[in-house]
Design a protein around this motif. Structure first.
Motif, PDB file in Angstrom:
ATOM      1  N   ASP A  18       0.813  -1.218   0.000  1.00  0.00           N
ATOM      2  CA  ASP A  18       0.000   0.000   0.000  1.00  0.00           C
ATOM      3  C   ASP A  18       0.848   1.270   0.000  1.00  0.00           C
ATOM      4  O   ASP A  18       0.333   2.374  -0.036  1.00  0.00           O
ATOM      5  CB  ASP A  18      -0.970   0.007   1.172  1.00  0.00           C
ATOM      6  CG  ASP A  18      -0.277  -0.072   2.514  1.00  0.00           C
ATOM      7  OD1 ASP A  18       0.950  -0.204   2.548  1.00  0.00           O
ATOM      8  OD2 ASP A  18      -0.985   0.007   3.536  1.00  0.00           O
ATOM      9  N   ARG A  19       2.184   1.133   0.065  1.00  0.00           N
ATOM     10  CA  ARG A  19       3.073   2.290  -0.024  1.00  0.00           C
ATOM     11  C   ARG A  19       4.455   1.832  -0.463  1.00  0.00           C
ATOM     12  O   ARG A  19       4.774   0.648  -0.401  1.00  0.00           O
ATOM     13  CB  ARG A  19       3.138   3.043   1.293  1.00  0.00           C
ATOM     14  CG  ARG A  19       3.689   2.222   2.455  1.00  0.00           C
ATOM     15  CD  ARG A  19       3.580   3.038   3.744  1.00  0.00           C
ATOM     16  NE  ARG A  19       3.735   2.241   4.930  1.00  0.00           N
ATOM     17  CZ  ARG A  19       2.867   1.408   5.456  1.00  0.00           C
ATOM     18  NH1 ARG A  19       1.718   1.214   4.874  1.00  0.00           N
ATOM     19  NH2 ARG A  19       3.105   0.748   6.559  1.00  0.00           N
ATOM     20  N   LEU A  20       5.275   2.776  -0.893  1.00  0.00           N
ATOM     21  CA  LEU A  20       6.633   2.469  -1.294  1.00  0.00           C
ATOM     22  C   LEU A  20       7.458   2.053  -0.081  1.00  0.00           C
ATOM     23  O   LEU A  20       7.217   2.553   1.023  1.00  0.00           O
ATOM     24  CB  LEU A  20       7.277   3.695  -1.950  1.00  0.00           C
ATOM     25  CG  LEU A  20       6.694   4.113  -3.286  1.00  0.00           C
ATOM     26  CD1 LEU A  20       7.289   5.453  -3.711  1.00  0.00           C
ATOM     27  CD2 LEU A  20       6.975   3.060  -4.329  1.00  0.00           C
ATOM     28  N   PRO A  21       8.418   1.170  -0.266  1.00  0.00           N
ATOM     29  CA  PRO A  21       9.263   0.804   0.876  1.00  0.00           C
ATOM     30  C   PRO A  21      10.110   1.994   1.312  1.00  0.00           C
ATOM     31  O   PRO A  21      10.486   2.846   0.507  1.00  0.00           O
ATOM     32  CB  PRO A  21      10.144  -0.322   0.323  1.00  0.00           C
ATOM     33  CG  PRO A  21      10.046  -0.228  -1.150  1.00  0.00           C
ATOM     34  CD  PRO A  21       8.765   0.442  -1.472  1.00  0.00           C
ATOM     35  N   ALA A  22      10.393   2.053   2.598  1.00  0.00           N
ATOM     36  CA  ALA A  22      11.186   3.157   3.138  1.00  0.00           C
ATOM     37  C   ALA A  22      12.614   3.061   2.626  1.00  0.00           C
ATOM     38  O   ALA A  22      13.174   1.981   2.477  1.00  0.00           O
ATOM     39  CB  ALA A  22      11.167   3.104   4.661  1.00  0.00           C
ATOM     40  N   ARG A  23      13.181   4.219   2.335  1.00  0.00           N
ATOM     41  CA  ARG A  23      14.561   4.281   1.879  1.00  0.00           C
ATOM     42  C   ARG A  23      15.465   4.181   3.105  1.00  0.00           C
ATOM     43  O   ARG A  23      15.208   4.824   4.113  1.00  0.00           O
ATOM     44  CB  ARG A  23      14.783   5.612   1.164  1.00  0.00           C
ATOM     45  CG  ARG A  23      15.852   5.547   0.122  1.00  0.00           C
ATOM     46  CD  ARG A  23      15.993   6.864  -0.593  1.00  0.00           C
ATOM     47  NE  ARG A  23      15.148   6.862  -1.780  1.00  0.00           N
ATOM     48  CZ  ARG A  23      14.612   7.927  -2.309  1.00  0.00           C
ATOM     49  NH1 ARG A  23      14.789   9.104  -1.779  1.00  0.00           N
ATOM     50  NH2 ARG A  23      13.881   7.829  -3.392  1.00  0.00           N
ATOM     51  N   PRO A  24      16.513   3.364   3.043  1.00  0.00           N
ATOM     52  CA  PRO A  24      17.419   3.275   4.194  1.00  0.00           C
ATOM     53  C   PRO A  24      18.032   4.637   4.512  1.00  0.00           C
ATOM     54  O   PRO A  24      18.314   5.431   3.619  1.00  0.00           O
ATOM     55  CB  PRO A  24      18.502   2.291   3.744  1.00  0.00           C
ATOM     56  CG  PRO A  24      17.973   1.615   2.529  1.00  0.00           C
ATOM     57  CD  PRO A  24      16.918   2.499   1.956  1.00  0.00           C
ATOM     58  N   LYS A  25      18.232   4.901   5.812  1.00  0.00           N
ATOM     59  CA  LYS A  25      18.807   6.185   6.214  1.00  0.00           C
ATOM     60  C   LYS A  25      20.212   6.313   5.657  1.00  0.00           C
ATOM     61  O   LYS A  25      20.997   5.380   5.687  1.00  0.00           O
ATOM     62  CB  LYS A  25      18.828   6.299   7.728  1.00  0.00           C
ATOM     63  CG  LYS A  25      17.446   6.411   8.303  1.00  0.00           C
ATOM     64  CD  LYS A  25      17.477   6.625   9.783  1.00  0.00           C
ATOM     65  CE  LYS A  25      16.038   6.741  10.269  1.00  0.00           C
ATOM     66  NZ  LYS A  25      15.946   7.077  11.658  1.00  0.00           N
ATOM     67  N   GLY A  26      20.514   7.484   5.138  1.00  0.00           N
ATOM     68  CA  GLY A  26      21.834   7.743   4.586  1.00  0.00           C
ATOM     69  C   GLY A  26      21.996   7.292   3.147  1.00  0.00           C
ATOM     70  O   GLY A  26      23.041   7.486   2.555  1.00  0.00           O
ATOM     71  N   ALA A  27      20.963   6.675   2.572  1.00  0.00           N
ATOM     72  CA  ALA A  27      21.059   6.211   1.184  1.00  0.00           C
ATOM     73  C   ALA A  27      20.828   7.390   0.244  1.00  0.00           C
ATOM     74  O   ALA A  27      19.863   8.135   0.394  1.00  0.00           O
ATOM     75  CB  ALA A  27      20.038   5.117   0.907  1.00  0.00           C
ATOM     76  N   ALA A  28      21.714   7.574  -0.674  1.00  0.00           N
ATOM     77  CA  ALA A  28      21.592   8.665  -1.631  1.00  0.00           C
ATOM     78  C   ALA A  28      20.597   8.288  -2.722  1.00  0.00           C
ATOM     79  O   ALA A  28      20.491   7.126  -3.107  1.00  0.00           O
ATOM     80  CB  ALA A  28      22.952   8.970  -2.248  1.00  0.00           C
ATOM     81  N   GLN A  29      19.876   9.295  -3.210  1.00  0.00           N
ATOM     82  CA  GLN A  29      18.940   9.053  -4.293  1.00  0.00           C
ATOM     83  C   GLN A  29      19.726   8.864  -5.585  1.00  0.00           C
ATOM     84  O   GLN A  29      20.665   9.602  -5.869  1.00  0.00           O
ATOM     85  CB  GLN A  29      17.980  10.223  -4.428  1.00  0.00           C
ATOM     86  CG  GLN A  29      16.893   9.978  -5.452  1.00  0.00           C
ATOM     87  CD  GLN A  29      15.855  11.084  -5.445  1.00  0.00           C
ATOM     88  OE1 GLN A  29      15.915  11.987  -4.638  1.00  0.00           O
ATOM     89  NE2 GLN A  29      14.917  10.995  -6.355  1.00  0.00           N
ATOM     90  N   LYS A  30      19.353   7.879  -6.370  1.00  0.00           N
ATOM     91  CA  LYS A  30      20.046   7.608  -7.622  1.00  0.00           C
ATOM     92  C   LYS A  30      19.688   8.676  -8.644  1.00  0.00           C
ATOM     93  O   LYS A  30      18.531   9.058  -8.769  1.00  0.00           O
ATOM     94  CB  LYS A  30      19.677   6.222  -8.146  1.00  0.00           C
ATOM     95  CG  LYS A  30      20.152   5.102  -7.262  1.00  0.00           C
ATOM     96  CD  LYS A  30      19.762   3.763  -7.827  1.00  0.00           C
ATOM     97  CE  LYS A  30      20.222   2.665  -6.904  1.00  0.00           C
ATOM     98  NZ  LYS A  30      19.800   1.356  -7.353  1.00  0.00           N
ATOM     99  N   VAL A  31      20.680   9.148  -9.355  1.00  0.00           N
ATOM    100  CA  VAL A  31      20.484  10.174 -10.374  1.00  0.00           C
ATOM    101  C   VAL A  31      20.649   9.513 -11.732  1.00  0.00           C
ATOM    102  O   VAL A  31      21.594   8.777 -11.969  1.00  0.00           O
ATOM    103  CB  VAL A  31      21.513  11.317 -10.203  1.00  0.00           C
ATOM    104  CG1 VAL A  31      21.332  12.360 -11.288  1.00  0.00           C
ATOM    105  CG2 VAL A  31      21.385  11.929  -8.830  1.00  0.00           C
ATOM    106  N   THR A  32      19.717   9.799 -12.622  1.00  0.00           N
ATOM    107  CA  THR A  32      19.769   9.235 -13.953  1.00  0.00           C
ATOM    108  C   THR A  32      19.919  10.359 -14.975  1.00  0.00           C
ATOM    109  O   THR A  32      19.442  11.469 -14.757  1.00  0.00           O
ATOM    110  CB  THR A  32      18.516   8.398 -14.266  1.00  0.00           C
ATOM    111  OG1 THR A  32      18.624   7.907 -15.588  1.00  0.00           O
ATOM    112  CG2 THR A  32      17.246   9.178 -14.113  1.00  0.00           C
ATOM    113  N   THR A  33      20.563  10.046 -16.063  1.00  0.00           N
ATOM    114  CA  THR A  33      20.719  11.043 -17.129  1.00  0.00           C
ATOM    115  C   THR A  33      19.839  10.722 -18.329  1.00  0.00           C
ATOM    116  O   THR A  33      19.875  11.441 -19.317  1.00  0.00           O
ATOM    117  CB  THR A  33      22.192  11.102 -17.584  1.00  0.00           C
ATOM    118  OG1 THR A  33      22.593   9.799 -18.009  1.00  0.00           O
ATOM    119  CG2 THR A  33      23.091  11.572 -16.451  1.00  0.00           C
ATOM    120  N   ASN A  34      19.050   9.685 -18.238  1.00  0.00           N
ATOM    121  CA  ASN A  34      18.165   9.295 -19.329  1.00  0.00           C
ATOM    122  C   ASN A  34      16.984  10.264 -19.380  1.00  0.00           C
ATOM    123  O   ASN A  34      16.234  10.397 -18.415  1.00  0.00           O
ATOM    124  CB  ASN A  34      17.675   7.862 -19.110  1.00  0.00           C
ATOM    125  CG  ASN A  34      16.902   7.318 -20.288  1.00  0.00           C
ATOM    126  OD1 ASN A  34      16.246   8.067 -21.011  1.00  0.00           O
ATOM    127  ND2 ASN A  34      16.959   6.019 -20.467  1.00  0.00           N
TER     128      ASN A  34
END
Length: 79
Positions: free
Chosen positions: A54-70
Protein backbone atom coordinates in the motif's frame (compact mmCIF):
# COMPACT_ATOMS: atom_id res chain seq x y z
CA UNK A 1 5.65 -42.20 -7.27
CA UNK A 2 7.44 -42.29 -3.95
CA UNK A 3 10.80 -41.05 -2.73
CA UNK A 4 13.15 -44.00 -2.32
CA UNK A 5 13.14 -43.57 1.47
CA UNK A 6 9.34 -43.86 1.63
CA UNK A 7 8.53 -46.71 -0.77
CA UNK A 8 5.82 -48.95 0.71
CA UNK A 9 6.15 -52.74 0.43
CA UNK A 10 2.77 -53.18 -1.24
CA UNK A 11 0.79 -50.76 -3.38
CA UNK A 12 -2.69 -51.27 -4.75
CA UNK A 13 -3.22 -51.16 -8.50
CA UNK A 14 -5.38 -48.19 -9.47
CA UNK A 15 -7.15 -50.21 -12.17
CA UNK A 16 -7.93 -53.61 -10.63
CA UNK A 17 -7.19 -53.07 -6.92
CA UNK A 18 -4.70 -55.97 -6.80
CA UNK A 19 -1.12 -55.81 -5.55
CA UNK A 20 1.12 -53.84 -7.91
CA UNK A 21 4.78 -54.52 -8.67
CA UNK A 22 7.36 -51.81 -8.20
CA UNK A 23 8.77 -50.30 -11.35
CA UNK A 24 12.06 -48.48 -11.14
CA UNK A 25 12.15 -45.41 -13.37
CA UNK A 26 14.75 -42.80 -14.16
CA UNK A 27 15.29 -40.27 -11.35
CA UNK A 28 13.81 -36.81 -11.72
CA UNK A 29 16.95 -34.72 -12.00
CA UNK A 30 17.12 -31.06 -12.82
CA UNK A 31 19.87 -28.76 -13.96
CA UNK A 32 18.25 -25.88 -12.04
CA UNK A 33 19.80 -24.93 -8.71
CA UNK A 34 18.14 -24.34 -5.37
CA UNK A 35 17.62 -20.63 -6.01
CA UNK A 36 15.72 -21.45 -9.21
CA UNK A 37 13.40 -23.74 -7.26
CA UNK A 38 12.86 -21.02 -4.63
CA UNK A 39 11.92 -18.60 -7.38
CA UNK A 40 9.51 -21.10 -8.93
CA UNK A 41 7.91 -21.81 -5.53
CA UNK A 42 7.61 -18.11 -4.69
CA UNK A 43 6.06 -17.37 -8.09
CA UNK A 44 3.53 -20.19 -7.74
CA UNK A 45 2.68 -19.13 -4.17
CA UNK A 46 2.21 -15.48 -5.18
CA UNK A 47 -0.38 -16.52 -7.77
CA UNK A 48 -2.67 -17.58 -4.90
CA UNK A 49 -1.37 -15.38 -2.06
CA UNK A 50 -0.11 -12.13 -3.59
CA UNK A 51 1.75 -9.72 -1.35
CA UNK A 52 -0.24 -6.49 -1.14
CA UNK A 53 1.70 -3.25 -1.02
CA UNK A 54 0.00 0.00 0.00
CA UNK A 55 3.07 2.29 -0.02
CA UNK A 56 6.63 2.47 -1.29
CA UNK A 57 9.26 0.80 0.88
CA UNK A 58 11.19 3.16 3.14
CA UNK A 59 14.56 4.28 1.88
CA UNK A 60 17.42 3.28 4.19
CA UNK A 61 18.81 6.19 6.21
CA UNK A 62 21.83 7.74 4.59
CA UNK A 63 21.06 6.21 1.18
CA UNK A 64 21.59 8.67 -1.63
CA UNK A 65 18.94 9.05 -4.29
CA UNK A 66 20.05 7.61 -7.62
CA UNK A 67 20.48 10.17 -10.37
CA UNK A 68 19.77 9.23 -13.95
CA UNK A 69 20.72 11.04 -17.13
CA UNK A 70 18.17 9.30 -19.33
CA UNK A 71 15.67 11.95 -20.58
CA UNK A 72 12.87 9.37 -20.67
CA UNK A 73 13.13 8.93 -16.91
CA UNK A 74 12.09 12.59 -16.44
CA UNK A 75 8.59 11.61 -17.63
CA UNK A 76 8.14 9.04 -14.86
CA UNK A 77 6.05 9.96 -11.81
CA UNK A 78 8.01 10.91 -8.68
CA UNK A 79 7.04 9.96 -5.16
Amino acid sequence: MFPMSEVPRLVECRVCGGPAKRAITAPHLSIAGGSAFQLIDRTARSAHEPEVVDRLPARPKGAAQKVTTNPLHAKLPRS
